[in-house]
Scaffold this active site. Sequence first.
Site, PDB file in Angstrom:
ATOM      1  N   LYS A   1       0.847  -1.198   0.000  1.00 47.78           N
ATOM      2  CA  LYS A   1       0.000   0.000   0.000  1.00 47.78           C
ATOM      3  C   LYS A   1       0.884   1.250   0.000  1.00 47.78           C
ATOM      4  O   LYS A   1       2.092   1.173   0.278  1.00 47.78           O
ATOM      5  CB  LYS A   1      -0.904  -0.011   1.233  1.00 47.78           C
ATOM      6  CG  LYS A   1      -0.147  -0.014   2.539  1.00 47.78           C
ATOM      7  CD  LYS A   1      -1.070  -0.094   3.742  1.00 47.78           C
ATOM      8  CE  LYS A   1      -0.256  -0.106   5.026  1.00 47.78           C
ATOM      9  NZ  LYS A   1      -0.995   0.307   6.182  1.00 47.78           N
TER      10      LYS A   1
ATOM     11  N   MET B   1      10.812  24.447   1.865  1.00 47.99           N
ATOM     12  CA  MET B   1       9.949  23.640   1.005  1.00 47.99           C
ATOM     13  C   MET B   1      10.748  22.810   0.008  1.00 47.99           C
ATOM     14  O   MET B   1      10.449  21.643  -0.235  1.00 47.99           O
ATOM     15  CB  MET B   1       8.967  24.537   0.246  1.00 47.99           C
ATOM     16  CG  MET B   1       7.938  23.740  -0.548  1.00 47.99           C
ATOM     17  SD  MET B   1       6.814  24.768  -1.503  1.00 47.99           S
ATOM     18  CE  MET B   1       5.907  25.609  -0.215  1.00 47.99           C
TER      19      MET B   1
ATOM     20  N   ARG C   1     -10.072   0.160  15.477  1.00 43.91           N
ATOM     21  CA  ARG C   1      -9.971   0.878  14.207  1.00 43.91           C
ATOM     22  C   ARG C   1     -10.978   0.217  13.262  1.00 43.91           C
ATOM     23  O   ARG C   1     -12.137   0.099  13.597  1.00 43.91           O
ATOM     24  CB  ARG C   1      -8.517   0.840  13.693  1.00 43.91           C
ATOM     25  CG  ARG C   1      -8.199   1.961  12.723  1.00 43.91           C
ATOM     26  CD  ARG C   1      -6.733   1.988  12.318  1.00 43.91           C
ATOM     27  NE  ARG C   1      -6.346   0.856  11.488  1.00 43.91           N
ATOM     28  CZ  ARG C   1      -5.118   0.686  10.995  1.00 43.91           C
ATOM     29  NH1 ARG C   1      -4.160   1.568  11.248  1.00 43.91           N
ATOM     30  NH2 ARG C   1      -4.832  -0.353  10.244  1.00 43.91           N
TER      31      ARG C   1
ATOM     32  N   TYR D   1      15.716  30.154   6.880  1.00 41.53           N
ATOM     33  CA  TYR D   1      14.663  31.009   7.430  1.00 41.53           C
ATOM     34  C   TYR D   1      14.786  31.188   8.947  1.00 41.53           C
ATOM     35  O   TYR D   1      14.976  30.213   9.670  1.00 41.53           O
ATOM     36  CB  TYR D   1      13.289  30.402   7.152  1.00 41.53           C
ATOM     37  CG  TYR D   1      12.842  30.469   5.714  1.00 41.53           C
ATOM     38  CD1 TYR D   1      12.905  31.648   4.987  1.00 41.53           C
ATOM     39  CD2 TYR D   1      12.320  29.341   5.099  1.00 41.53           C
ATOM     40  CE1 TYR D   1      12.466  31.694   3.668  1.00 41.53           C
ATOM     41  CE2 TYR D   1      11.872  29.378   3.788  1.00 41.53           C
ATOM     42  CZ  TYR D   1      11.948  30.559   3.081  1.00 41.53           C
ATOM     43  OH  TYR D   1      11.516  30.598   1.782  1.00 41.53           O
TER      44      TYR D   1
HETATM   45  C1  LIG Z   1      -4.021  -4.188   7.978  1.00 40.10           C
HETATM   46  C2  LIG Z   1      -2.549  -4.086   7.862  1.00 40.10           C
HETATM   47  N1  LIG Z   1      -1.800  -5.206   7.778  1.00 40.10           N
HETATM   48  C3  LIG Z   1      -0.461  -5.152   7.690  1.00 40.10           C
HETATM   49  C4  LIG Z   1       0.200  -3.953   7.680  1.00 40.10           C
HETATM   50  C5  LIG Z   1       1.710  -3.932   7.612  1.00 40.10           C
HETATM   51  O1  LIG Z   1       2.208  -3.391   8.777  1.00 40.10           O
HETATM   52  P1  LIG Z   1       3.789  -3.229   8.993  1.00 40.10           P
HETATM   53  O2  LIG Z   1       4.240  -2.229   8.003  1.00 40.10           O
HETATM   54  O3  LIG Z   1       3.910  -2.773  10.394  1.00 40.10           O
HETATM   55  O4  LIG Z   1       4.373  -4.569   8.748  1.00 40.10           O
HETATM   56  C6  LIG Z   1      -0.533  -2.763   7.769  1.00 40.10           C
HETATM   57  C7  LIG Z   1       0.154  -1.472   7.797  1.00 40.10           C
HETATM   58  O5  LIG Z   1      -0.127  -0.591   8.547  1.00 40.10           O
HETATM   59  C8  LIG Z   1      -1.936  -2.834   7.865  1.00 40.10           C
HETATM   60  O6  LIG Z   1      -2.686  -1.721   7.939  1.00 40.10           O
END
Ligand SMILES: Cc1ncc(COP(=O)(O)O)c(C=O)c1O
Length: 391
Positions: A36, A322, A135, A269
Amino acid sequence: MSSYPARAVVDLAAIRSNVRSLAAHAPTAQVMAVVKADAYGHGLVPSAIAAVAGGAAWLGAAQVPEALALRAAGVVGPRVLTWLYAPGAPLREAIEADVDLSVATRWALDEVVAAARAAGRTARIHLKVDTGLGRNGLNATDYAALLPDALRAEAEGAVRLVGVWSHLAFADEPGHAVVRDQAVAFAAAVQLAEDAGARLEVRHLANSAATLTNPSIHYDLVRPGLAVYGLSPVPQLGGPDDFGLVPAMTLEAPLVNVKAWPAGGGMSYAHQYVTDRDTVLGVVPVGYADGVPRHASGTQAAPGGPLLVGGRLLGVAGRVCMDQVVVDLGPGATDRAGDPVVLFGTGADGGPTAEDWARAAGTISYEIVTRIGPRVPRVHVDSNPEGEEQQ
Ligand SMILES: Cc1ncc(COP(=O)(O)O)c(C=O)c1O
């Protein structure tokens, strides 16, 4: 080659070898490489392909478009799971692209069933249970109520319930009581599904930290993200080396200006950093728009984020801007425009790491790598094109 001065060099051999290490830590489970957020900033498709070459049978994508992008790029071998979508998401496209869907709410089950019917295909689903993270996922009551409906939808051919899964709140503190409580709650959720007749392919709970530190909860599938990219999810327990990991990303940029700067002269800055001797000032063309955290600005008393310049470990002088940061190269420095500056890399040469930047900015290494800005080109290299790390 891009003309943008900064670049994030990503070593695909490191990703392959990290997945192999993770698989060795979890010999009874399959590996889902979590890709992701553009593979934690490392570039979605090349990173995913490298993870699969390293042995990942699954890929994890938070969002539906990420999962669809993998399929569209021809990544068709591994199973792909996606888990975070809003009402109205393109679930039919996901089902048609052979993407597994997490179901974490009642509306999600309803939308998946409708999308499967529209597609004329069976959707593969994983029920997500909130075992205590607080969550996403079904609470225990809603899970118990939804399970029979999921199995009914399976009997009708709309879905196939392949997985039950959950996510930990304190995986980076392996001895924490909440980890134990979540493991117990997860075992109960799996039992409930199996007693109700579910024929699960995969039960999964472990992220990177649990993959590396908690074999008792590996189940059938582990879901590491951060460790795939070679960073330690438990820096207080060990660095990448201690877990057989190699950081995959190096962030670097050349010096673009080198000039004499007088004693008493402020840098950047608001002159948060004032040199107390005649020195040499260098400008590095990478700033907070590129993901360099402004919280890692430096003062004379507290140096900012670390920079490796000509073999010397220096710190950001003054405010992170920036597009640029400034570095005090020291009296008599002979560095020149064009010389490379490394913000972070493997650390093998004594250079800075993403973990060092996380500490300097008061955050976690996850945020350092995932926030590298989109305008920084990702340059994918392979330090071991023969794949000899396999032997
Ligand atoms: C549902 C879920 N599984 C697995 C992971 C992987 O986690 P990590 O990067 O701590 O291994 C994440 C990342 O946040 C996650 O949201």
